[in-house]
Design an enzyme around this catalytic site. Structure first.
Site, PDB file in Angstrom:
ATOM      1  N   ASP A 185     -13.879  -0.123   4.074  1.00 29.90           N
ATOM      2  CA  ASP A 185     -12.558  -0.754   3.941  1.00 29.90           C
ATOM      3  C   ASP A 185     -11.496   0.284   4.290  1.00 29.90           C
ATOM      4  O   ASP A 185     -11.237   1.190   3.493  1.00 29.90           O
ATOM      5  CB  ASP A 185     -12.326  -1.244   2.506  1.00 29.90           C
ATOM      6  N   LYS A 192      -8.281  -7.742   5.338  1.00 27.25           N
ATOM      7  CA  LYS A 192      -8.186  -7.672   3.874  1.00 27.25           C
ATOM      8  C   LYS A 192      -6.729  -7.580   3.465  1.00 27.25           C
ATOM      9  O   LYS A 192      -5.946  -6.857   4.087  1.00 27.25           O
ATOM     10  CB  LYS A 192      -8.983  -6.468   3.373  1.00 27.25           C
ATOM     11  N   LYS A 226     -10.878 -10.994   3.307  1.00 28.77           N
ATOM     12  CA  LYS A 226     -11.086 -10.493   1.944  1.00 28.77           C
ATOM     13  C   LYS A 226      -9.760 -10.514   1.200  1.00 28.77           C
ATOM     14  O   LYS A 226      -8.765  -9.967   1.669  1.00 28.77           O
ATOM     15  CB  LYS A 226     -11.663  -9.077   1.957  1.00 28.77           C
TER      16      LYS A 226
END
EC number: 4.1.2.4
Length: 227
Positions: free
Chosen positions: A96, A158, A187
């Site tokens: 991430d 995300k 996400k």
């Protein structure tokens, strides 16, 4: 999507997260034990704890996710890429990364693209999620960076680090999903504290939920906002 998804099914959406600077090895071991018990999708940790998580989760279906360039994203792309490469070599299944938010705010979209591409190339077989920090962006900026992510071919976009202003919202997840379509997953992370929040975000198009409150979510409880 099914808005009455069961708590057990919700667990498979959750990246069980511990990113606090004071997180200790003992706390990371507890995180891994909880992830095994509740069958969360991953544990999400700072890169220094990837080897420990890999050790703790041997012969277990729970994956290991490492953040990169976290939480500001304001470091050299080459440094982010090196951190990603080391994390993957240590056993991380997912990365991430945080974008360079200042470059996006300045409209330097090619520099933003280059930053993402550099880390993407370093991830190898690991999935890359790109954190865009929605709470700091206009809708136009969100659309621009999601379009870049779609074109680069990353696995996920995300919403948030959980360290910045704001967190995951239904409106942002819907916007991100509208831009990336089925090319990327979405996400939702930041401020997800209960089962209703998680269900609403999944209904809006989220494929993954990042949360430190995973146990409370699957147990139908609620964690109060952090101070």
């Amino acid at each position: 999507m099914n808005t009455i998804i069961s708590p057990k099914e919700i667990a498979l959406y959750i990246d069980h997260t511990l990113l606090k600077p004071e997180a200790s090895p003992a706390a990371i071991r507890t995180l891994c034990a909880e992830a095994r018990e509740y069958s969360f999708k991953t544990v999400c940790v700072n890169s220094c704890y990837v080897p420990l998580c890999v050790e703790e989760l041997q012969a277990c279906p729970v994956d290991v996710c490492s953040v990169v360039g976290f939480p500001l994203g304001a470091m050299l792309s080459s440094a982010k890429a090196y951190e990603a490469k080391l994390a993957v070599a240590a056993g991380a299944d997912e990365i991430d990364m945080v974008i360079n938010i200042g470059l996006l705010k300045a409209g330097e979209l090619e520099a933003v693209r280059a930053d993402i591409e550099t880390v993407f190339a370093a991830c190898g077989e690991a999935d890359l999620k790109v954190i865009i920090e929605t709470g700091l962006l206009s809708d136009a900026e969100k659309k621009s960076v999601c379009q870049i992510c779609k074109e680069v071919g990353v696995a996920f976009v995300k919403t948030s680090t959980g360290f910045g202003h704001g967190g995951a919202t239904v409106a942002d997840v819907e916007l991100m999903r509208a831009v990336v379509g089925e090319r990327c997953k979405v996400k939702a992370s930041g401020g997800v504290r209960n089962l209703a929040d998680a269900r609403a975000l999944i209904a809006a198009g989220a494929n993954r939920i990042g949360a430190s409150a995973g146990i409370a979510i699957v147990n139908g409880e609620e964690v109060p906002p952090s101070r």
